[in-house]
Design an enzyme around this catalytic site. Sequence first.
Site, PDB file in Angstrom:
ATOM      1  N   MET A  45      29.842  41.907  42.205  1.00 53.52           N
ATOM      2  CA  MET A  45      30.990  41.130  41.706  1.00 53.52           C
ATOM      3  C   MET A  45      30.694  40.665  40.280  1.00 53.52           C
ATOM      4  SD  MET A  45      32.550  37.560  43.232  1.00 53.52           S
ATOM      5  CE  MET A  45      31.220  36.449  42.760  1.00 53.52           C
ATOM      6  N   ASN A  46      31.725  40.677  39.392  1.00 56.36           N
ATOM      7  CA  ASN A  46      31.615  39.916  38.145  1.00 56.36           C
ATOM      8  C   ASN A  46      32.849  39.055  37.937  1.00 56.36           C
ATOM      9  OD1 ASN A  46      32.002  42.948  37.291  1.00 56.36           O
ATOM     10  ND2 ASN A  46      32.651  41.937  35.434  1.00 56.36           N
ATOM     11  N   ASP A  47      33.463  39.068  36.790  1.00 59.07           N
ATOM     12  CA  ASP A  47      34.451  38.038  36.389  1.00 59.07           C
ATOM     13  C   ASP A  47      35.466  37.615  37.452  1.00 59.07           C
ATOM     14  OD1 ASP A  47      33.333  39.218  34.160  1.00 59.07           O
ATOM     15  OD2 ASP A  47      35.223  39.774  33.248  1.00 59.07           O
ATOM     16  N   PHE A 103      40.090  46.525  35.132  1.00 62.97           N
ATOM     17  CA  PHE A 103      39.268  45.510  34.471  1.00 62.97           C
ATOM     18  C   PHE A 103      39.923  44.129  34.599  1.00 62.97           C
ATOM     19  CE2 PHE A 103      36.071  47.478  31.265  1.00 62.97           C
ATOM     20  CZ  PHE A 103      35.544  48.281  32.257  1.00 62.97           C
ATOM     21  N   ASP A 178      41.332  42.180  28.827  1.00 62.83           N
ATOM     22  CA  ASP A 178      41.278  40.881  29.498  1.00 62.83           C
ATOM     23  C   ASP A 178      42.500  40.002  29.192  1.00 62.83           C
ATOM     24  OD1 ASP A 178      38.843  41.955  30.197  1.00 62.83           O
ATOM     25  OD2 ASP A 178      37.678  40.732  28.800  1.00 62.83           O
ATOM     26  N   GLU A 229      35.475  38.437  24.770  1.00 65.33           N
ATOM     27  CA  GLU A 229      36.034  38.876  26.052  1.00 65.33           C
ATOM     28  C   GLU A 229      36.733  37.698  26.742  1.00 65.33           C
ATOM     29  OE1 GLU A 229      32.946  42.293  27.527  1.00 65.33           O
ATOM     30  OE2 GLU A 229      32.349  40.277  28.060  1.00 65.33           O
ATOM     31  N   TRP A 311      25.283  38.773  31.746  1.00 66.21           N
ATOM     32  CA  TRP A 311      25.093  40.226  31.611  1.00 66.21           C
ATOM     33  C   TRP A 311      23.650  40.594  31.285  1.00 66.21           C
ATOM     34  CZ3 TRP A 311      27.957  43.378  33.954  1.00 66.21           C
ATOM     35  CH2 TRP A 311      29.318  43.175  34.080  1.00 66.21           C
TER      36      TRP A 311
HETATM   37  C1  FRU Z   1      33.431  40.525  31.052  1.00 65.85           C
HETATM   38  C2  FRU Z   1      33.885  41.968  31.131  1.00 65.85           C
HETATM   39  C3  FRU Z   1      35.336  42.080  30.718  1.00 65.85           C
HETATM   40  C4  FRU Z   1      35.774  43.330  31.411  1.00 65.85           C
HETATM   41  C5  FRU Z   1      35.006  43.257  32.707  1.00 65.85           C
HETATM   42  C6  FRU Z   1      34.609  44.591  33.255  1.00 65.85           C
HETATM   43  O1  FRU Z   1      32.373  40.210  31.863  1.00 65.85           O
HETATM   44  O2  FRU Z   1      33.060  42.773  30.318  1.00 65.85           O
HETATM   45  O3  FRU Z   1      35.527  42.087  29.327  1.00 65.85           O
HETATM   46  O4  FRU Z   1      37.156  43.365  31.616  1.00 65.85           O
HETATM   47  O5  FRU Z   1      33.855  42.490  32.451  1.00 65.85           O
HETATM   48  O6  FRU Z   1      34.080  44.477  34.539  1.00 65.85           O
END
Ligand code: FRU
Length: 507
Positions: A45-47, A103, A178, A229, A311
Site C-alpha cells: 500500500m502507498n498513498d 495512480f 495526483d 506530488e 519512499w
Molecule cells: C506519491 C506517488 C504519486 C503517484 C503514486 C503512485 O507517493 O508517487 O505521485 O500517483 O505515488 O503509486
Amino acid sequence: MKNPLIRLVFLVLLGNYSFAQMTQPLPGSEPHRPQYHFSPKAHWMNDPNGLVYHNGTYHLFFQYYPDGMVWGPMHWGHATSQDLVRWQEQPIALYPDNLGYIFSGSAVVDVNNTSGFGKDGKVPLVAIFTHHDAELEKKKSDRFQYQSLAYSLDDGKTWTKYAGNPVLPNPGITDFRDPKVRWYEPQKKWIMTLATKDHITFYSSPDLKSWTRESALGQDFGAHGGVWECPDLLLFQHNGKQVWVLLVSINPGGPNGGSATQYFVGDFDGKIFKPYSTDIKWMDYGTDNYAGVTFANTGNRTILIGWMSNWQYANQVPTSPWRSAMTVARTLGLKEINGSFLLISTPVKELDALNGKPVLLRNLTVKGSQELTAKTGNLNGLFRLDLTASNSTDFAIVLANEKGQELEVGYDKTANQYYIDRSRSGKTDFEKGFGKRHTAPRLTPDAALSLTLLADVASVELFADGGLTVMTDIFFPDQPMNRLFIKSAKGLTVSELKVTPLHLSKP
Ligand code: FRU
C-alpha cells in the site's frame, strides 16, 4: 462449534467480535502489525486516495498492489469507517485498464450532479485519478500520465470508469498527476490542484469532464529537492477571513531525508493562489507522513490522513504479509503567530474511543531517569501520552523493551528542537538511512511546553505545542516496547503527565 464459519456468524450475532479486530491478526504472528492504524491485510500500500465522507461513512481508498509486497501496477484499494478509527477493508475499488495503472487522486460527492453521472436521484461519488501508462513510459514518451474519472452510485461499492477518459490529456509534462478536486462555491465550479513536475497547476471545470487551465505556481519557491506530488488545496475560516493552504508533498528532499510534505499559506480567487510568504514550512518533520490529503465533504472540519512511510525505504520495511500503514486521522487548523499563519495538526477527537483508564501524575519533578511502567502497567507499546511542563528544558520520553531496544522522543533546549531517535529502536539495517535521529524546530520557545504522543506497536506520532510541531516516525522493535521512561538531566517540572492505554474495540 467446529465449523469456523458458523462460529464467526455466532460471534458476530452475539456482538462480541469486531470486524476491525477480525482483520488484525494477533501481534504474536505479525509483530509489527499496527493495532489502531489502518494497514491492509496483505500486500503493498502507498498513498491515501479519494478520501471522502458520504452517507455516514468515511472512505479511504489507497494506492494498492494486490499481487506483491513491493510497489507494482497500481489499483485503488478501499477501506471504510464510521468513526475514522476502526477501518474495515473492502474489495478493491479500481483496477488498472487499457489506459494504464490507477495512480493517486481524489473523490468528491457531486451533490448537484454536475457530471450527469447521477441517476434516479442517486448522488454520484466521482473519483478523479491519474492514469499512468507504463508502456508509453517505457517508450520514453513524456505524455504517459493523464487524468480520468470513475463514478459510483452505490456508496463506493462498485465503480464505473467514464467512457470519455482521459478528461485531461497530458500537455507534455513527464510528471502530471495526483488531481485533488474541490468545489469553489463563489464561482460554482470545480478546482483541480495538480502536481506538474516541479510546480502546481490549477484547472477548473463546471462538470468534472472538461477542464480549463487557470494558473501555475511554485517553480521558483518552496522546497525542490525532489518531484512535487499529491497536492491539496484547503480552505480555513480564520477570524472571519478566508485563508487558503496549499499542501505539496515532495520526494525526496524532506527535512529529515526522503519524502515529506511542505505547505504554503495564502489567498485563492478561483484562478490564482497568492502565497503570503514563500518560506519553506513542513506539515510534519518526521520521516513517515507522506502524500497526506484531506477528506472531501466534512463541512468545517479539515481531516487529513497520510501514508506512514517514506519512499526512501518503503519497499524494504521488515513487515509481512503487508507493507505500510496510514497515519491516524488528524484535524488540521491554522494558528497565527507574529503575523504569520502556521498549520497545526492534532489527532481527531474520535480517537478517544480507544482510550482506556488513564494514569494521571501531577506536579512531578523529573531529574535523571524515571521508569513509569510500575504506575502505567504494561502498555504493550500502545498508549497516548499527554504532557505539560512548567519549565522548558532537555527531556525525553523513552519507549523500551526487554531486549534493551529504545525509541526516544525528546526536546533539546539548546538547539530548541524536538527529536525522535530511532537509531536503537530494533530492526534498522534494512536500509542505511533508517536508523537515525530526526529533528524538528520548536516554534514557541517561550510558551509552556506541551505535547501529545501517540504510540502504536510500530510508530510514534508527536504533536507538540498544540500541533505546531509534528513528527511521525515508524520503527520495528524485536519485542513490544513494554516499558516507559521519562528522563531529564537538568530537571523537568511536569505540571501534568497523563498516560492512557489504547485498545481497539468494537465498531
Ligand atoms: C506519491 C506517488 C504519486 C503517484 C503514486 C503512485 O507517493 O508517487 O505521485 O500517483 O505515488 O503509486
